[in-house]
Write an enzyme that holds these catalytic residues in place. Structure first.
Site, PDB file in Angstrom:
ATOM      1  CG  MET A   1      -7.555   6.984   8.913  1.00 10.03           C
ATOM      2  SD  MET A   1      -8.551   5.664   8.259  1.00 10.03           S
ATOM      3  CE  MET A   1      -9.224   4.957   9.745  1.00 10.03           C
TER       4      MET A   1
ATOM      5  CG  ASP B   1      -1.973  -1.025   1.206  1.00 10.26           C
ATOM      6  OD1 ASP B   1      -2.217  -1.571   0.117  1.00 10.26           O
ATOM      7  OD2 ASP B   1      -2.560  -1.294   2.263  1.00 10.26           O
TER       8      ASP B   1
ATOM      9  CE  LYS C   1       1.646  10.058  -5.044  1.00 11.89           C
ATOM     10  NZ  LYS C   1       2.368  10.818  -6.013  1.00 11.89           N
TER      11      LYS C   1
HETATM   12  N1  SAH Z   1      -2.706  -0.022  10.046  1.00 11.70           N
HETATM   13  C1  SAH Z   1      -2.198   1.304  10.255  1.00 11.70           C
HETATM   14  C2  SAH Z   1      -3.274   2.354  10.213  1.00 11.70           C
HETATM   15  C3  SAH Z   1      -3.979   2.457   8.894  1.00 11.70           C
HETATM   16  S1  SAH Z   1      -5.195   3.713   8.836  1.00 11.70           S
HETATM   17  C4  SAH Z   1      -1.424   1.341  11.587  1.00 11.70           C
HETATM   18  O1  SAH Z   1      -1.474   0.389  12.359  1.00 11.70           O
HETATM   19  O2  SAH Z   1      -0.713   2.338  11.821  1.00 11.70           O
HETATM   20  C5  SAH Z   1      -4.267   5.063   8.223  1.00 11.70           C
HETATM   21  C6  SAH Z   1      -4.076   6.115   9.285  1.00 11.70           C
HETATM   22  O3  SAH Z   1      -3.053   5.721  10.165  1.00 11.70           O
HETATM   23  C7  SAH Z   1      -3.625   7.448   8.744  1.00 11.70           C
HETATM   24  O4  SAH Z   1      -4.704   8.223   8.289  1.00 11.70           O
HETATM   25  C8  SAH Z   1      -2.981   8.063   9.965  1.00 11.70           C
HETATM   26  O5  SAH Z   1      -3.923   8.572  10.859  1.00 11.70           O
HETATM   27  C9  SAH Z   1      -2.345   6.847  10.612  1.00 11.70           C
HETATM   28  N2  SAH Z   1      -0.950   6.688  10.222  1.00 11.70           N
HETATM   29  C10 SAH Z   1      -0.395   5.616   9.629  1.00 11.70           C
HETATM   30  N3  SAH Z   1       0.927   5.809   9.450  1.00 11.70           N
HETATM   31  C11 SAH Z   1       1.199   7.031   9.937  1.00 11.70           C
HETATM   32  C12 SAH Z   1       2.378   7.804  10.060  1.00 11.70           C
HETATM   33  N4  SAH Z   1       3.564   7.360   9.614  1.00 11.70           N
HETATM   34  N5  SAH Z   1       2.301   9.026  10.629  1.00 11.70           N
HETATM   35  C13 SAH Z   1       1.134   9.498  11.080  1.00 11.70           C
HETATM   36  N6  SAH Z   1      -0.003   8.812  10.986  1.00 11.70           N
HETATM   37  C14 SAH Z   1       0.010   7.592  10.437  1.00 11.70           C
END
Ligand code: SAH
Length: 501
Positions: free
Chosen positions: A170, A37, A58
């Protein structure tokens, strides 16, 4: 028999490549296909050089149904599929749905947890999720959903009443909306809040304020997804605990132009100081056009008095061929070994081979003189293990002293055109703060691929760093000047010079 396919849902961690699990790395190395992804750090794909790579695109360009169908199809072909997902696969990533589809299709699957942004993003912004003096719980929710929608279980009235730290994923699109919502339901407008964008990467940005003003501050700073919001007293600890953003090269984007195999040390040192590193090799070593001379030389290794290596790549490539034919290092025989330059000698040392002579300078005459100083060259047989296109200077100098020389091509350098990690695309899109050059040839090859003066015109903020005078000369030849020249002319010297900037 065709092997049975399997799918591994693997958490890639939050961004920092170092936060992948060992199990994840092991599975990437064994994958036939990697489906990944947008949130996944593309540097991780280097752990799967053998695999077919499929990028979801994207903004999740490929719809969920399509991606699930693709994974099922690849597994049914008997392939080992790694489905690489940002953070942890089961947290807001639809990993559960993909696993259900695999169960329904009776395909073997495993799920490897990942370091979620929930824990990693606050940490890298200097915020511990819990702290005895501030809270004894934390709550995670998504700010994406519309509380008015039937399928959501978001209850802002209840969330506003829960004590403890809150983490919101998110939440960028509706930041103003949900923060106001929480205030309306009784959460203090003064509650400390921080937003962290692209956490744990060299591109991390963060902003801190209160529940009342964070939406305005984030808009002012143009914070955009992916970003995560943290609410609660623990945010105030950030002033003291912000280890990541206070590293000396934090926020700097630095291009490393060495070949992939040589780049790692420089990249590691820069990333360790907080820089965002774009590894853009411009050349790579491939097998020589004709391998017969090398195959012949390997069959008569015992007839040589000397093996002469002139580059670390020569060492690597020679032994790649050697171990295809022999199982035992003793088959190299009692030959003496010369290595030009300390990097070449170091590569041999890795193989526990002792170097008998190490000429320092890459000049044919000087190398021959160093060998002649060790012993009389006359009638001795030399095997030069070099690049396909190398000057005749060294063989001629040895022949002039009466040596018998076989000049054996072990590899050929060709321009690198691939961009598996997207680093070149990122440079062309966003520019950089520094481009580092570690030899005259890295300058020339980089220029051949990108047109250096044109790139600098497009991104005037880019500065050039050179490892030493020879490299700077190559820049001057293009009408350019380096801002930094390393002293001493080593990787450490280059890193130290950049750190001072
Ligand atoms: N499975 C992922 C989350 C997926 S949902 C996890 O466990 O982290 C996607 C959301 O995760 C984004 O909108 C943001 O809010 C958060 N997110 C994921 N990676 C991030 C990062 N490097 N920095 C800040 N927020 C992040």
């Amino acid at each position: 028999m065709k092997s049975k396919g399997a799918v591994y849902l693997v958490g890639a961690g939050p961004g920092d490549a170092g936060l992948l699990t060992l199990r994840g790395a092991e599975l990437l190395a064994a994958a036939d296909v990697v489906v990944y992804d947008q949130l996944v750090n593309p540097d991780l794909l280097r752990l799967a050089p053998q695999a077919e790579l499929i990028h979801r695109g994207k903004g999740m360009a490929m719809p969920q149904a399509e991606i699930t169908a693709l994974i099922l199809a690849k597994a049914r072909e008997g392939k080992t599929v790694v489905r690489l997902k940002g953070g942890d696969p089961y947290i807001f990533g639809r990993g559960g749905e993909e696993a259900e589809a695999l169960v329904a299709a009776k395909i073997h699957f495993e799920v490897v947890p990942g370091v979620s942004s929930i824990v990693a993003a606050p940490n890298y912004a200097g915020i511990p999720l819990t702290h005895r003096e501030h809270c004894s719980s934390f709550t995670v929710f998504t700010g994406h959903g519309d509380p008015a929608e039937a399928h959501t279980d978001l209850r802002y009235d209840q969330i506003a009443k829960i004590p403890g730290t809150k983490v919101v994923l998110m939440g960028m699109d509706r930041l103003a909306e949900w923060t106001q919502n929480l205030i309306a339901h009784g959460l203090a407008a003064e509650t400390p809040v921080a937003v962290v964008q692209q956490a744990t990467t060299g591109r991390q940005r963060s902003v801190a304020g209160t529940l009342g003003n964070i939406a305005a501050l984030a808009a002012e700073k143009k914070i955009s997804p992916p970003a995560l919001t943290v609410l609660g007293g623990v945010v105030t600890l950030r002033d003291r605990l912000n280890w990541f953003e206070h590293r000396p090269m934090f926020g700097k984007r630095i291009v490393v132009t060495r070949t992939r195999t040589q780049a790692s040390e420089l990249s590691r040192q820069l990333a360790g100081r907080g820089a965002e590193v774009l590894e853009i090799p411009t050349i790579k070593a491939v097998p020589p056009t004709n391998v017969t001379p090398l195959a012949d030389a390997l069959l008569e290794l015992n007839s040589y008095d000397w093996l002469v290596f002139t580059s670390p790549t020569g060492v690597t490539k020679f032994f790649e061929f050697f171990f295809r034919g022999f199982e035992d290092m003793r088959d190299i025989g009692g030959v003496r070994i010369a290595a030009v330059g300390p990097a070449t000698a170091a590569k041999l040392k890795e193989l526990h081979l002792k170097v008998d002579v190490m000429p320092e300078e890459f000049v044919g005459g000087k190398i021959a003189a160093a060998l002649a100083k060790y012993e009389t060259v006359e009638n001795l047989k030399f095997c030069l293990l070099r690049a396909e296109v190398a000057t005749r200077e060294l063989p001629q100098a040895l022949e002039a002293l009466g040596g018998i020389v076989d000049d054996i091509p072990c590899y050929r350098t060709v321009p690198e055109t691939e961009d598996r990690t997207g680093a070149a695309a990122r440079l062309l899109e966003a520019g950089a703060d520094w481009i580092t050059f570690t030899s005259g040839s890295t300058v020339e090859n980089f220029h051949a691929r990108f047109d250096l003066p044109a790139l600098l015109k497009q991104f005037p903020q880019i500065k050039l760093a050179s490892i030493g005078p020879e490299t700077s000369k190559a820049l001057t030849a293009l009408g350019l000047q380096s801002t930094v020249e390393a002293k001493p002319h080593t990787i450490e010297g280059l890193v130290a010079a950049l750190e001072k900037q």
